[in-house]
Design a protein around this motif. Structure first.
Motif, PDB file in Angstrom:
ATOM      1  N   ALA B 110       0.828  -1.198   0.000  1.00 47.42           N
ATOM      2  CA  ALA B 110       0.000   0.000   0.000  1.00 47.42           C
ATOM      3  C   ALA B 110       0.865   1.251   0.000  1.00 47.42           C
ATOM      4  O   ALA B 110       0.566   2.229  -0.695  1.00 47.42           O
ATOM      5  N   SER B 111       1.957   1.214   0.775  1.00 43.46           N
ATOM      6  CA  SER B 111       2.803   2.417   0.821  1.00 43.46           C
ATOM      7  C   SER B 111       3.508   2.619  -0.523  1.00 43.46           C
ATOM      8  O   SER B 111       3.708   3.750  -0.963  1.00 43.46           O
ATOM      9  N   ALA B 112       3.869   1.491  -1.194  1.00 41.85           N
ATOM     10  CA  ALA B 112       4.512   1.621  -2.500  1.00 41.85           C
ATOM     11  C   ALA B 112       3.538   2.193  -3.521  1.00 41.85           C
ATOM     12  O   ALA B 112       3.912   2.982  -4.393  1.00 41.85           O
ATOM     13  N   LYS B 113       2.282   1.789  -3.409  1.00 43.22           N
ATOM     14  CA  LYS B 113       1.288   2.252  -4.379  1.00 43.22           C
ATOM     15  C   LYS B 113       0.626   3.552  -3.953  1.00 43.22           C
ATOM     16  O   LYS B 113      -0.203   4.091  -4.675  1.00 43.22           O
ATOM     17  N   GLY B 114       0.923   3.987  -2.743  1.00 39.47           N
ATOM     18  CA  GLY B 114       0.301   5.211  -2.259  1.00 39.47           C
ATOM     19  C   GLY B 114      -1.154   5.041  -1.888  1.00 39.47           C
ATOM     20  O   GLY B 114      -1.957   5.958  -2.062  1.00 39.47           O
ATOM     21  N   ILE B 115      -1.506   3.862  -1.379  1.00 41.81           N
ATOM     22  CA  ILE B 115      -2.897   3.623  -0.980  1.00 41.81           C
ATOM     23  C   ILE B 115      -3.078   4.069   0.463  1.00 41.81           C
ATOM     24  O   ILE B 115      -2.336   3.666   1.352  1.00 41.81           O
ATOM     25  N   GLN B 116      -4.055   4.911   0.679  1.00 44.32           N
ATOM     26  CA  GLN B 116      -4.307   5.415   2.029  1.00 44.32           C
ATOM     27  C   GLN B 116      -5.033   4.361   2.846  1.00 44.32           C
ATOM     28  O   GLN B 116      -5.861   3.622   2.315  1.00 44.32           O
ATOM     29  N   LYS B 117      -4.724   4.321   4.147  1.00 46.48           N
ATOM     30  CA  LYS B 117      -5.412   3.367   5.012  1.00 46.48           C
ATOM     31  C   LYS B 117      -6.785   3.914   5.356  1.00 46.48           C
ATOM     32  O   LYS B 117      -6.934   5.078   5.742  1.00 46.48           O
ATOM     33  N   LYS B 118      -7.788   3.046   5.168  1.00 49.70           N
ATOM     34  CA  LYS B 118      -9.145   3.459   5.519  1.00 49.70           C
ATOM     35  C   LYS B 118      -9.615   2.629   6.692  1.00 49.70           C
ATOM     36  O   LYS B 118      -9.432   1.418   6.717  1.00 49.70           O
ATOM     37  N   VAL B 119     -10.193   3.277   7.655  1.00 50.74           N
ATOM     38  CA  VAL B 119     -10.713   2.534   8.807  1.00 50.74           C
ATOM     39  C   VAL B 119     -12.140   2.130   8.508  1.00 50.74           C
ATOM     40  O   VAL B 119     -12.977   2.980   8.184  1.00 50.74           O
ATOM     41  N   ARG B 120     -12.411   0.822   8.581  1.00 54.78           N
ATOM     42  CA  ARG B 120     -13.776   0.363   8.328  1.00 54.78           C
ATOM     43  C   ARG B 120     -14.511   0.381   9.652  1.00 54.78           C
ATOM     44  O   ARG B 120     -14.037  -0.166  10.642  1.00 54.78           O
ATOM     45  N   GLU B 121     -15.682   0.991   9.633  1.00 57.99           N
ATOM     46  CA  GLU B 121     -16.473   0.991  10.863  1.00 57.99           C
ATOM     47  C   GLU B 121     -16.976  -0.413  11.132  1.00 57.99           C
ATOM     48  O   GLU B 121     -17.246  -1.180  10.204  1.00 57.99           O
ATOM     49  N   LYS B 122     -17.150  -0.705  12.395  1.00 61.26           N
ATOM     50  CA  LYS B 122     -17.633  -2.055  12.728  1.00 61.26           C
ATOM     51  C   LYS B 122     -19.114  -2.194  12.363  1.00 61.26           C
ATOM     52  O   LYS B 122     -19.591  -3.263  12.009  1.00 61.26           O
ATOM     53  N   LYS B 123     -19.875  -1.112  12.445  1.00 61.49           N
ATOM     54  CA  LYS B 123     -21.321  -1.174  12.164  1.00 61.49           C
ATOM     55  C   LYS B 123     -21.596  -0.649  10.760  1.00 61.49           C
ATOM     56  O   LYS B 123     -20.981   0.335  10.347  1.00 61.49           O
ATOM     57  N   TRP B 132     -28.498  -0.055  12.415  1.00 64.85           N
ATOM     58  CA  TRP B 132     -27.069  -0.340  12.275  1.00 64.85           C
ATOM     59  C   TRP B 132     -26.805  -1.765  12.737  1.00 64.85           C
ATOM     60  O   TRP B 132     -27.243  -2.147  13.821  1.00 64.85           O
ATOM     61  N   VAL B 133     -26.143  -2.548  11.890  1.00 69.30           N
ATOM     62  CA  VAL B 133     -25.832  -3.928  12.272  1.00 69.30           C
ATOM     63  C   VAL B 133     -24.320  -4.139  12.210  1.00 69.30           C
ATOM     64  O   VAL B 133     -23.611  -3.370  11.563  1.00 69.30           O
ATOM     65  N   ASN B 134     -23.868  -5.177  12.855  1.00 67.94           N
ATOM     66  CA  ASN B 134     -22.437  -5.489  12.837  1.00 67.94           C
ATOM     67  C   ASN B 134     -22.004  -5.882  11.433  1.00 67.94           C
ATOM     68  O   ASN B 134     -22.734  -6.572  10.721  1.00 67.94           O
ATOM     69  N   ARG B 135     -20.795  -5.464  11.071  1.00 65.33           N
ATOM     70  CA  ARG B 135     -20.249  -5.892   9.787  1.00 65.33           C
ATOM     71  C   ARG B 135     -19.899  -7.385   9.857  1.00 65.33           C
ATOM     72  O   ARG B 135     -20.106  -8.125   8.918  1.00 65.33           O
ATOM     73  N   TRP B 136     -19.361  -7.770  11.008  1.00 62.03           N
ATOM     74  CA  TRP B 136     -19.074  -9.182  11.220  1.00 62.03           C
ATOM     75  C   TRP B 136     -19.389  -9.488  12.692  1.00 62.03           C
ATOM     76  O   TRP B 136     -19.739  -8.581  13.441  1.00 62.03           O
ATOM     77  N   GLY B 137     -19.293 -10.749  13.071  1.00 63.16           N
ATOM     78  CA  GLY B 137     -19.558 -11.106  14.452  1.00 63.16           C
ATOM     79  C   GLY B 137     -21.004 -11.524  14.635  1.00 63.16           C
ATOM     80  O   GLY B 137     -21.637 -12.036  13.720  1.00 63.16           O
ATOM     81  N   ARG B 138     -21.527 -11.255  15.823  1.00 58.64           N
ATOM     82  CA  ARG B 138     -22.888 -11.683  16.148  1.00 58.64           C
ATOM     83  C   ARG B 138     -23.887 -10.978  15.232  1.00 58.64           C
ATOM     84  O   ARG B 138     -23.873  -9.751  15.112  1.00 58.64           O
ATOM     85  N   ASP B 139     -24.750 -11.766  14.582  1.00 53.73           N
ATOM     86  CA  ASP B 139     -25.743 -11.259  13.618  1.00 53.73           C
ATOM     87  C   ASP B 139     -25.089 -10.358  12.581  1.00 53.73           C
ATOM     88  O   ASP B 139     -25.630  -9.306  12.216  1.00 53.73           O
ATOM     89  N   GLY B 140     -23.918 -10.756  12.150  1.00 52.17           N
ATOM     90  CA  GLY B 140     -23.154  -9.899  11.245  1.00 52.17           C
ATOM     91  C   GLY B 140     -23.745  -9.864   9.847  1.00 52.17           C
ATOM     92  O   GLY B 140     -24.425 -10.792   9.405  1.00 52.17           O
ATOM     93  N   LYS B 141     -23.433  -8.787   9.166  1.00 51.90           N
ATOM     94  CA  LYS B 141     -23.915  -8.595   7.802  1.00 51.90           C
ATOM     95  C   LYS B 141     -23.285  -9.637   6.866  1.00 51.90           C
ATOM     96  O   LYS B 141     -23.880  -9.991   5.843  1.00 51.90           O
ATOM     97  N   ASN B 142     -22.093 -10.116   7.200  1.00 51.79           N
ATOM     98  CA  ASN B 142     -21.442 -11.086   6.319  1.00 51.79           C
ATOM     99  C   ASN B 142     -22.093 -12.459   6.380  1.00 51.79           C
ATOM    100  O   ASN B 142     -21.767 -13.334   5.587  1.00 51.79           O
TER     101      ASN B 142
END
Lengths: 343, 311
Positions: B110-123, B132-142
């Motif tokens: 990512a640093s070589a390509k200049g990709i910025q780090k994005k923080v994914r929200e949990k919900k 709002w539901v969990n992205r993963w985990g209990r009753d997760g969207k996945n």
């Protein structure tokens, strides 16, 4: 050596992570250790110093056979086990009555130590005055020229500052400043840094008795209106009052000291701001962008080219040579422009 | 209008807040510390110690308070907070500086390509449930595809096609892949650090061997790509040193020699000095009969013993 623990749940992991080295460190936790025999004086001194140091203080209430200057392995172990980095060891022996050893650690190893003898002690309870709230940061006051010149007193100042006030904070509530710890030194008779003694432990007893006494005093602060923004300060004794005489000390190992004095790498914004060096007309904003301020000389409005009109043109007979030349230039330019337009 | 009365009453009401000292006070607002480097006034010190200490402390704290009140403030629920500058006194750290975390393979890419780090929200927002539901985990969207009660099946699907199983397998394989990559990253960093450690050790050994010659490696054969050692100086003891130190160093040598002798004795308890092997000498003198027999022969008389000897 402690075994390395692999955290089994999130809570244990958080607790272990809190012990990891940090860039900006927390206040130093101090452990109060009793030696094989502590007299009443030393017990009370340690109790009251602990009251000042709370909540970053751990008390070892049992006796421990410990001689920090001979063998510091126990200190190393306790420091690692309790995540503490200061020790106050109290011990009273026939040779060294009412002794206190203040030890400072780096990376769970002893960095330096200083031993005091308590000559006089006045307890907190003997002053019927208001006391400070536990956990409030004290202000510190050091008064002597020796704190700048004599290695023993430089070390003492550094140790006491580390003990009471080492946490770096970014802001403080001015109403919460309640008490001060004042450290003064008795007048020195012909003692200064140049002839001063080395910090090693090869000091003879006469040299030690020559070192002037240290007075530790604690006061509470009252702020009175002064008619200006800055209040007038009045002090009232709070206690404990300690008269200490310096005894043995152990200076820091140069390598260890160098490692302990390493500072974190500066942030980009601070570097660009110039790190204390004044850089004129440059500033770094919150986003890290460098902004400059450019100063230009005052514009001469007489030479400003306004809209060209036939009527404003200087005629061939008017004006001096310079203006005619200018006029010629303008004419040429206008011709060119005309030509370009036509083409 | 005469204001002198008012001024005088004002002055009487409010005492001075200015502190004047010969040497200006050294104020470190970051650590709330003030240092007064003025020499002690011995008269007032000897007449009334406590009063003197309190008055000097008051002066120092007054100066500290003045500099604290001149700092910029920011509002807070508990009243205004003074924003402190970084401290000027240098105190040793409690623990060594934190080591930077080694970058993962993705982070390097990512640093070589200049990709910025994005923080994914949990919900994440669920349109159907309107919450709002969990992205993963209990009753997760996945796990949505596994939990829904009806699933579209492709037309060419096999008879035993199980859409829930397919979705679950896909999810499980993603988790397994992530774990595998994590382990690879860990293995890579440990291998790297081991190699670095070994290189460092080799360098250290090389430096020691170079220093071990009398010329400190000046005339040694240079290897390819060998770096020049820096900061190495031959250290000579001064020709004249205090008698105390000379005595100490001599005694140190002597005690070391003493230690050698003791060690030698411990290793060879019944040998004599190096020149004469006593045990062997006794055996040859007594013709193998031992020390007791030799002693007995000596006490019996010199003449007999000599006559009986082999010529």
């Amino acid at each position: 050596m402690l075994r390395t623990i692999k955290p089994k749940n999130a809570r244990a992991k958080r607790a272990l992570d809190a012990r990891e080295p940090k860039e900006v460190e927390d206040a130093r936790t101090a452990i109060f250790v009793r030696g094989t025999h502590t007299g009443e004086v030393v017990n009370n001194v340690m109790k009251e110093l602990m009251a000042l140091k709370r909540p970053d203080a751990i008390s070892f209430s049992k006796k421990n056979a410990i001689r920090p200057f001979e063998d510091s392995s126990s200190l190393d172990f306790w420091a690692q086990k309790n995540d503490a980095s200061m020790f106050l060891v109290g011990q009273s022996t026939k040779k060294r009555p009412a002794g206190l050893v203040l030890a400072r650690m780096f990376d769970s190893k002893v960095l330096d130590m200083c031993e005091f003898g308590v000559d006089k002690f006045v307890s907190m309870s003997e002053f019927k005055t208001p006391k400070s709230t536990p956990g409030h940061k004290p202000m510190m006051h050091f008064a002597s020229e020796l704190f700048d010149t004599h290695p023993r007193y430089i070390q003492l100042k550094s140790l006491l500052m580390d003990f009471f006030n080492a946490e770096v904070i970014d802001s403080i509530c001015l109403g919460g400043l309640e008490h001060i710890i004042s450290v003064s030194v008795a007048p020195s008779s012909g003692l200064n840094g140049a002839t001063g003694l080395s910090l090693g432990d090869g000091q003879s007893s006469e040299d030690l008795s020559k070192l002037p006494k240290v007075y530790v005093r604690t006061y509470t602060v009252r702020m009175l209106a002064s008619g200006t923004r800055v209040p007038r300060v009045e002090l009232s004794p709070m206690g404990p009052f300690l008269d200490l005489s310096l005894r043995r000390s152990q200076a820091a190992d140069p390598d260890l000291w160098r490692a302990a004095m390493k500072r974190p790498k500066m942030k980009k914004q601070d570097v660009e701001k110039g790190l204390g060096k004044k850089r004129k007309n440059l500033e770094v904003d919150e986003l890290g962008d460098l902004r400059g301020r450019v100063h230009i000389a005052k514009q001469d409005l007489d030479k400003l080219q306004t809209r060209k009109m036939k009527g404003l043109k200087a005629g061939p007979g008017e004006g001096d040579g310079e203006s005619t030349e200018e006029g010629d230039g303008e004419d040429e330019g206008s011709k060119r422009r005309k030509r370009r337009k036509s083409s | 209008m005469d204001v002198s009365n008012i001024l005088a009453s004002h002055a009487a009401k409010f005492q001075s807040i200015d502190v004047e000292k010969e040497t200006p006070l050294d104020v470190d607002t970051g650590f709330l510390t003030v240092t007064d480097l003025n020499p002690i006034d011995e008269d007032s010190y000897s007449t009334n110690l406590e009063e003197y200490l309190q008055s000097t402390a008051r002066d120092g704290i007054q100066a500290l308070i003045a500099s604290l009140y001149s700092l910029p403030t920011k509002p807070s629920p508990d009243g205004p907070l003074a924003v402190l500058p970084p401290p000027t006194t240098l105190l040793p750290r409690e623990k060594p500086l934190p080591k930077p975390k080694p970058p993962t393979k993705w982070e390097r890419f990512a640093s070589a390509k200049g990709i910025q780090k994005k923080v994914r929200e949990k919900k994440i927002w669920d349109e159907e449930k309107q919450e709002w539901v969990n992205r993963w985990g209990r009753d997760g969207k996945n796990k949505e595809k596994e939990d829904q009660w009806i699933t579209e099946v492709p037309a060419n699907a096999a008879v035993d096609f199980d859409p829930v199983k397919v979705a679950r397998d896909a999810r499980k394989s993603r988790v397994a892949q992530n774990e595998r990559q994590r382990l690879q990253n860990v293995a890579r960093t440990t291998a790297q650090s081991e190699r670095q450690d070994r290189n460092k050790e080799i360098d250290r050994t090389l430096a020691t061997t170079r220093l071990s010659t009398a010329s400190m490696g000046k005339f040694d054969k240079k290897l390819d790509g060998e770096k020049k050692l820096k900061g190495i100086k031959r250290k000579f003891e001064p020709t004249e040193i205090p008698i105390e130190r000379e005595k100490q160093s001599s005694l140190a040598i002597l005690s070391k020699l003493d230690g050698d002798v003791k060690r030698a004795k411990r290793e060879k308890p019944n040998g004599g000095d190096d020149v004469l092997n006593v045990r062997k000498a006794i055996r040859s003198a007594s013709r193998g009969r031992g020390a007791v027999a030799l002693g007995r022969a000596q006490t019996r008389g010199d003449g007999k013993g000599r006559r009986g000897g082999k010529r």
